[in-house]
Design an enzyme around this catalytic site. Structure first.
Site, short mmCIF file in Angstrom:
data_model
loop_
_atom_site.label_atom_id
_atom_site.label_comp_id
_atom_site.label_asym_id
_atom_site.label_seq_id
_atom_site.Cartn_x
_atom_site.Cartn_y
_atom_site.Cartn_z
N LYS A 163 53.48 12.49 26.62
CA LYS A 163 53.66 13.56 27.60
C LYS A 163 54.83 14.46 27.19
CE LYS A 163 53.38 10.78 31.10
NZ LYS A 163 52.69 9.58 30.65
N GLU A 208 42.23 4.34 31.76
CA GLU A 208 43.28 3.90 32.69
C GLU A 208 43.07 4.51 34.07
OE1 GLU A 208 46.85 5.81 33.23
OE2 GLU A 208 46.79 6.96 31.36
N1 PSU Z 1 48.81 10.56 30.90
C1 PSU Z 1 48.37 11.48 31.77
N2 PSU Z 1 48.69 11.30 33.10
C2 PSU Z 1 49.35 10.17 33.54
C3 PSU Z 1 49.78 9.18 32.60
C4 PSU Z 1 49.47 9.43 31.30
O1 PSU Z 1 47.73 12.48 31.38
O2 PSU Z 1 49.56 10.03 34.74
C5 PSU Z 1 50.46 7.89 33.05
C6 PSU Z 1 50.00 6.75 32.14
O3 PSU Z 1 49.45 5.75 32.97
C7 PSU Z 1 51.26 6.27 31.46
C8 PSU Z 1 52.26 6.52 32.54
O4 PSU Z 1 51.18 4.94 31.07
O5 PSU Z 1 51.88 7.83 32.99
C9 PSU Z 1 53.68 6.43 32.04
O6 PSU Z 1 54.52 6.22 33.14
P1 PSU Z 1 56.03 5.76 32.89
O7 PSU Z 1 56.66 6.94 32.21
O8 PSU Z 1 56.59 5.49 34.27
O9 PSU Z 1 55.97 4.53 32.06
#
Ligand code: PSU
Ligand code: MN
Length: 301
Positions: free
Chosen positions: A156, A22
């Site tokens: 996370k 990603e």
């Molecule tokens: N994992 C990481 N760093 C990130 C992310 C995931 O180590 O920046 C990103 C991914 O792209 C994931 C996003 O899909 O954070 C989730 O964001 P939100 O909570 O706004 O959906």
């Protein structure tokens, strides 16, 4: 509609191993200039395992699967790059916008390009305080509808991990620990929650993927939760303290929506003086490596 690089297209056609990566983690999840270095390093780790890396992003309205050097640099350095979840893809395409893809958008585009294995850091999920904000990452819903294997270090740790695991169960998404019965905690080896299944080798992961296809159930994902090694994790006591501070700062500053995740990750880097960044990178590196091995096992099936 998709711009698939020649290398990725040839590998998919010949059933050679390919790993999707990603771009949100590069554009919005990591500080500069380290982010470009990491983007290149992750691709190199995948290549080391004999697989072709396919970093995914939308550039000038065109979804790219597999980026060249200039395109990767643009993802790392262009300030105007948006953060695109899967719902944003048609809007970005129609308006010619550029953006980094989250797990949800990356998984969708990878699957469309015929790429079955995907590596990331930590998935999005249910945010703390969900009962009030209803903030649940679109990652979960998309993984409930996409046949892809995601190698990640769990979800996370800024999230409500227990609630996220419950949601994954409700959505019917398979979750397995990699050589562990504990669900990893992103920066931490153990989130404090268990998992029902443990897989021991890339070959075993590939067997599960085959069984998913053979059973013909709903087109759901497989989450392979790969813990960061204990020696490389963030100190759990430091983690708990700075996370509380960062969540408070988020509330005080009224940060909402798509901005929450990058804000919290950035705050953790700052408040741990970079230690969370090292743990994050150790996790992503390990995931890229394992994903390369899974892709190889899958290709050799
Ligand atoms: N994992 C990481 N760093 C990130 C992310 C995931 O180590 O920046 C990103 C991914 O792209 C994931 C996003 O899909 O954070 C989730 O964001 P939100 O909570 O706004 O959906
Ligand atoms: Mn959200």
């Amino acid at each position: 509609m998709l711009v698939v690089s020649d290398e990725v297209e040839a590998a998919v056609a010949r059933r050679r191993p390919v790993v999707a990566l990603e771009s949100t983690i590069i554009a919005h999840g990591l500080p500069r200039p380290r982010n470009l270095q990491v983007a290149k390093e992750l691709e190199a780790v995948v290549r080391d395992e004999g697989a072709v890396p396919a970093t995914i992003a939308v550039l000038d309205g065109r979804p790219h699967v597999g980026l060249d050097k200039e395109q990767l640099e643009r993802v790392a350095h262009d300030d105007s790059l948006r953060k695109l979840g899967h719902r944003d893809l048609p809007l970005a395409v129609a308006t010619g916008a550029s953006g980094a893809t989250t797990v949800s958008a990356t998984a969708l585009l990878a699957a469309r390009a015929g790429v079955r294995v995907f590596a990331t850091g930590g998935l999005g999920g249910v945010h703390r305080g969900w009962a009030v904000t209803q903030d649940e990452s679109a990652d979960l819903g998309l993984l409930a509808r996409t046949r892809i294997t995601v190698v990640c270090a769990g979800v996370k740790s800024i999230l409500d991990v227990g609630a996220t695991l419950e949601r994954l169960e409700t959505l019917g998404v398979a979750v397995a620990g990699y050589r562990t019965n504990r669900f990893p905690g992103f920066y931490l080896t153990d989130s404090g929650h268990g998992v029902d299944w443990a897989l021991r080798s890339p070959g075993e992961v590939a067997e599960v993927m085959r069984a998913q296809d053979a059973l013909g159930g709903p087109g759901t994902a497989l989450i392979v939760a790969n813990p960061v090694p204990t020696g490389e994790q963030l100190d759990p006591v430091l983690h708990a303290r700075v996370l509380d501070e960062a969540l408070l700062a988020c509330e005080e500053r009224g940060i909402t929506g798509q901005a929450i995740t990058p804000f919290l990750l950035g705050e953790l880097v700052r408040r741990t003086e970079g230690a969370s960044l090292e743990a994050n990178l150790a996790a992503v590196r390990g995931n890229a490596r394992l994903a390369g091995r899974v892709a190889a096992a899958w290709a050799g099936r």
